[in-house]
Design a protein around this motif. Structure first.
Motif, short mmCIF file in Angstrom:
data_model
loop_
_atom_site.label_atom_id
_atom_site.label_comp_id
_atom_site.label_asym_id
_atom_site.label_seq_id
_atom_site.Cartn_x
_atom_site.Cartn_y
_atom_site.Cartn_z
N ARG A 125 11.73 26.71 16.06
CA ARG A 125 11.94 26.66 14.76
C ARG A 125 13.18 26.77 14.54
O ARG A 125 14.05 25.72 13.75
CB ARG A 125 11.23 27.58 13.86
N SER A 126 14.25 27.37 15.02
CA SER A 126 15.63 27.68 14.80
C SER A 126 16.19 26.28 15.62
O SER A 126 17.44 26.04 14.75
CB SER A 126 16.19 28.98 15.33
N GLN A 127 16.02 26.05 16.44
CA GLN A 127 16.62 24.93 17.18
C GLN A 127 16.42 23.77 16.30
O GLN A 127 17.21 22.81 16.00
CB GLN A 127 15.91 24.49 18.42
N HIS A 128 15.15 23.51 15.54
CA HIS A 128 14.84 22.42 14.71
C HIS A 128 15.84 22.43 13.34
O HIS A 128 16.35 21.52 13.10
CB HIS A 128 13.43 22.28 14.32
N MET A 129 15.99 23.67 12.79
CA MET A 129 17.02 23.90 11.78
C MET A 129 18.34 23.13 12.12
O MET A 129 18.99 22.62 11.47
CB MET A 129 16.87 25.30 11.33
N VAL A 130 18.89 23.57 13.21
CA VAL A 130 20.27 23.17 13.60
C VAL A 130 20.34 21.84 13.76
O VAL A 130 21.03 21.19 13.10
CB VAL A 130 20.63 23.89 15.00
N HIS A 131 19.17 21.15 14.37
CA HIS A 131 19.43 19.83 14.44
C HIS A 131 19.31 19.05 13.11
O HIS A 131 20.00 18.11 12.76
CB HIS A 131 18.23 19.15 15.53
N ALA A 132 18.30 19.24 12.47
CA ALA A 132 18.21 18.95 11.05
C ALA A 132 19.48 19.16 10.12
O ALA A 132 19.79 18.15 9.52
CB ALA A 132 17.03 19.50 10.36
N ALA A 133 19.94 20.30 10.45
CA ALA A 133 21.14 20.41 9.27
C ALA A 133 22.29 19.53 9.67
O ALA A 133 22.88 18.91 9.00
CB ALA A 133 21.63 21.90 9.55
N MET A 134 22.47 19.23 11.05
CA MET A 134 23.30 18.53 11.65
C MET A 134 23.28 16.98 11.24
O MET A 134 24.22 16.21 10.88
CB MET A 134 23.93 18.65 13.09
N GLU A 135 22.02 16.71 11.25
CA GLU A 135 21.62 15.32 10.94
C GLU A 135 21.82 15.14 9.63
O GLU A 135 22.41 13.82 9.05
CB GLU A 135 20.00 15.05 11.15
N ALA A 136 21.59 15.97 8.49
CA ALA A 136 21.86 15.87 7.15
C ALA A 136 23.40 15.64 6.92
O ALA A 136 23.80 14.88 6.23
CB ALA A 136 21.37 16.98 6.44
N TYR A 137 24.30 16.42 7.64
CA TYR A 137 25.63 16.34 7.63
C TYR A 137 26.15 15.00 7.90
O TYR A 137 26.94 14.48 7.29
CB TYR A 137 26.36 17.37 8.45
#
Length: 217
Positions: A125-137
């Motif tokens: 779940r944390s890994q997904h958040m990191v990926h999604a945050a950088m994708e948003a950026y």
């Protein structure tokens, strides 16, 4: 002059995305360590953390150069200031991934299967958040950024579930106490990775809209 400044902003964003790839790799490898605690993965995470620290210093140096020499105003100032904050959150993610890898070693990490599964689920779940945050950026996508912020509650819930299982196992003496305490620390590190991912998205909103945590500043 403006063309040069725009080129420097593009370079700043490019460096930030490279650092984002590095922290994604670090978190992915730290979760992989839970399932297969190999020394070669540990070495990659530790070496990667040194590189992440170097990347943060380079981004910080470029941000300060832009702030002091170019004296940006309005949206440009928000852009540079937000990246400075985001780089700090990314560096902390790298540190926490390294801390997890340091704890999880082949000779000490042997939780019961149920606890191991809970820890891996929390890590993913944390890994997904990191990926999604950088994708948003990368896409300057506020909708995706706000989904990451909302997803943080799921990480918090997963952390609470893992913590309850760990505390129960300690009370029932179902496993070595030092290892269970280590598991609790790992769970907290993953929860903090989620928090830093959320922070990245909050700062992205500030960069784009001048709003931080629903307040215009």
């Amino acid at each position: 002059m403006r063309n040069r400044f725009n080129a420097q902003l593009e370079m700043l964003d490019a460096q930030t995305l490279v650092m984002g790839t590095s922290i994604e790799d670090a978190v992915t490898q730290s979760v992989d360590m839970l399932e297969d605690p190999r020394e070669d993965i540990l070495e990659r995470v530790i070496e990667g953390d040194d590189d992440i620290d170097r990347q943060e210093r380079e981004i910080e140096s470029l941000c300060l150069k832009l702030l002091l020499m170019q004296q940006p105003v309005a949206s440009d100032l928000r852009h540079v200031s937000a990246v400075l904050k985001i780089a700090g959150d990314m560096e902390r993610i790298g540190d926490q991934a390294a801390n997890i890898a340091e704890i999880v070693r082949a000779d000490s990490w042997a939780p019961a299967q149920g606890l191991k599964d809970s820890m891996v689920a929390l890590g993913r779940r944390s890994q997904h958040m990191v990926h999604a945050a950088m994708e948003a950026y990368a896409e300057d996508d506020l909708t995706k950024a706000r989904l990451v912020v909302a997803h943080d509650q799921k990480v918090n819930d997963s952390f609470k579930n893992a913590r309850e299982k760990i505390v129960t196992e300690i009370r029932c003496q179902k496993g070595p106490v030092p290892m269970l305490v280590d598991a609790l620390m790992i769970a907290k590190y993953f929860e903090r990775i989620g928090d830093h991912s959320k922070n990245i998205c909050n700062w992205l909103e500030y960069k784009l809209e001048g709003i931080y945590k629903e307040k215009r500043i």
